[in-house]
Design a protein around this motif. Structure first.
Motif, PDB file in Angstrom:
ATOM      1  N   SER A  55       0.816  -1.216   0.000  1.00  0.00           N
ATOM      2  CA  SER A  55       0.000   0.000   0.000  1.00  0.00           C
ATOM      3  C   SER A  55       0.852   1.269   0.000  1.00  0.00           C
ATOM      4  O   SER A  55       0.334   2.350  -0.267  1.00  0.00           O
ATOM      5  CB  SER A  55      -0.975   0.004   1.168  1.00  0.00           C
ATOM      6  OG  SER A  55      -0.279   0.025   2.380  1.00  0.00           O
ATOM      7  N   SER A  78      -8.552  -2.173   0.709  1.00  0.00           N
ATOM      8  CA  SER A  78      -8.534  -0.742   1.004  1.00  0.00           C
ATOM      9  C   SER A  78      -9.947  -0.178   1.092  1.00  0.00           C
ATOM     10  O   SER A  78     -10.263   0.590   2.001  1.00  0.00           O
ATOM     11  CB  SER A  78      -7.734  -0.009  -0.067  1.00  0.00           C
ATOM     12  OG  SER A  78      -7.691   1.354   0.180  1.00  0.00           O
ATOM     13  N   GLN A  82     -11.933   1.401   4.467  1.00  0.00           N
ATOM     14  CA  GLN A  82     -12.525   2.731   4.453  1.00  0.00           C
ATOM     15  C   GLN A  82     -13.962   2.718   4.972  1.00  0.00           C
ATOM     16  O   GLN A  82     -14.457   3.741   5.438  1.00  0.00           O
ATOM     17  CB  GLN A  82     -12.475   3.328   3.052  1.00  0.00           C
ATOM     18  CG  GLN A  82     -11.065   3.705   2.631  1.00  0.00           C
ATOM     19  CD  GLN A  82     -10.987   4.136   1.184  1.00  0.00           C
ATOM     20  OE1 GLN A  82     -11.979   4.124   0.462  1.00  0.00           O
ATOM     21  NE2 GLN A  82      -9.797   4.518   0.763  1.00  0.00           N
ATOM     22  N   THR A 166      -6.097   3.124   6.176  1.00  0.00           N
ATOM     23  CA  THR A 166      -7.304   3.561   5.468  1.00  0.00           C
ATOM     24  C   THR A 166      -7.041   4.746   4.551  1.00  0.00           C
ATOM     25  O   THR A 166      -7.715   4.907   3.547  1.00  0.00           O
ATOM     26  CB  THR A 166      -8.428   3.937   6.454  1.00  0.00           C
ATOM     27  OG1 THR A 166      -7.954   4.936   7.336  1.00  0.00           O
ATOM     28  CG2 THR A 166      -8.912   2.734   7.216  1.00  0.00           C
ATOM     29  N   ARG A 168      -4.148   5.305   2.944  1.00  0.00           N
ATOM     30  CA  ARG A 168      -3.196   4.929   1.903  1.00  0.00           C
ATOM     31  C   ARG A 168      -3.942   4.518   0.641  1.00  0.00           C
ATOM     32  O   ARG A 168      -4.960   3.841   0.710  1.00  0.00           O
ATOM     33  CB  ARG A 168      -2.335   3.760   2.366  1.00  0.00           C
ATOM     34  CG  ARG A 168      -1.423   4.122   3.477  1.00  0.00           C
ATOM     35  CD  ARG A 168      -0.098   4.478   2.899  1.00  0.00           C
ATOM     36  NE  ARG A 168       0.742   5.064   3.921  1.00  0.00           N
ATOM     37  CZ  ARG A 168       1.626   5.987   3.668  1.00  0.00           C
ATOM     38  NH1 ARG A 168       1.783   6.438   2.456  1.00  0.00           N
ATOM     39  NH2 ARG A 168       2.366   6.473   4.616  1.00  0.00           N
ATOM     40  N   ARG A 169      -3.424   4.936  -0.496  1.00  0.00           N
ATOM     41  CA  ARG A 169      -4.049   4.554  -1.771  1.00  0.00           C
ATOM     42  C   ARG A 169      -3.004   3.882  -2.635  1.00  0.00           C
ATOM     43  O   ARG A 169      -2.093   4.516  -3.142  1.00  0.00           O
ATOM     44  CB  ARG A 169      -4.614   5.779  -2.462  1.00  0.00           C
ATOM     45  CG  ARG A 169      -5.837   6.293  -1.721  1.00  0.00           C
ATOM     46  CD  ARG A 169      -6.495   7.385  -2.429  1.00  0.00           C
ATOM     47  NE  ARG A 169      -6.834   6.968  -3.786  1.00  0.00           N
ATOM     48  CZ  ARG A 169      -7.608   7.659  -4.574  1.00  0.00           C
ATOM     49  NH1 ARG A 169      -8.132   8.768  -4.157  1.00  0.00           N
ATOM     50  NH2 ARG A 169      -7.870   7.244  -5.787  1.00  0.00           N
ATOM     51  N   SER A 174      -8.625   3.517  -6.495  1.00  0.00           N
ATOM     52  CA  SER A 174      -9.581   2.924  -5.563  1.00  0.00           C
ATOM     53  C   SER A 174     -10.712   2.309  -6.376  1.00  0.00           C
ATOM     54  O   SER A 174     -10.947   2.667  -7.525  1.00  0.00           O
ATOM     55  CB  SER A 174     -10.135   3.976  -4.596  1.00  0.00           C
ATOM     56  OG  SER A 174     -10.867   4.935  -5.287  1.00  0.00           O
TER      57      SER A 174
END
Length: 175
Positions: A55, A78, A82, A166, A168-169, A174
């Motif tokens: 991540s 992910s 969230q 949460t 982190r992308r 997404s």
């Protein structure tokens, strides 16, 4: 330091590929088109193990069809994280993530799929139905195993070491 890739890259030629995504075996109790896995370690365990390490990466070189499944798994984890808050109980998390895993989702080739540039669409409707069924089974099993890891210490609140990711992308994407 490069990102971690799937250990199933060498084995992915042994399994069916739809578009350019592998249909790998899964240890699961959910119905679907996935072959049952004979080993103790499958792609879902790998997604959970590599989520936190991968991540941090904004770039990911795809080395094969199993990596595409790993990417999807990491992005789904992910989106699951969230949905949860720091005071969500295990029973609430089961309800939330079960609904999320069964919600309408897009597959490669669909208009709403965010990774269409990395994935090839299925060739025909039969392959599209196979991929949709596999991804749904994959999402259900991944959500179930994620809950087991999140609530391994306490049923009243999720692990703060998982919820820290949460924001982190992975790859700035997404689902």
């Amino acid at each position: 330091m490069p990102a971690y890739h799937s250990t199933f890259l060498n084995e992915s030629s042994d399994f069916r590929v739809v578009g350019n995504t592998s249909i790998l075996p899964i240890k699961t109790k959910f119905r679907g088109p996935a072959y049952p896995s004979n080993s103790d370690y499958d792609i879902i365990d790998e997604c959970l193990d590599l989520f936190r390490a991968n991540s941090f990466f904004k770039n990911f070189e795809i080395k094969g069809p199993a990596d595409r499944l790993l990417i999807y798994g990491i992005l789904f984890i992910s989106s699951c994280l969230q949905q949860l808050k720091s005071n969500t109980t295990k029973n609430e998390a089961v309800r939330i993530l079960s609904n999320l895993s069964l919600d309408d989702f897009s597959i490669p080739g669909d208009v709403g799929f965010p990774l269409n540039s990395l994935y090839q669409p299925p060739r025909d409707k039969t392959e599209a139905d196979l991929l949709r069924g596999y991804v749904q089974q994959f999402r259900q099993e991944l959500a179930t195993r994620l809950i087991e890891r999140l609530y391994s210490e306490s049923d009243s609140k999720p692990s703060k070491y998982w919820l820290a990711f949460t924001r982190r992308r992975f790859m700035n994407k997404s689902l």
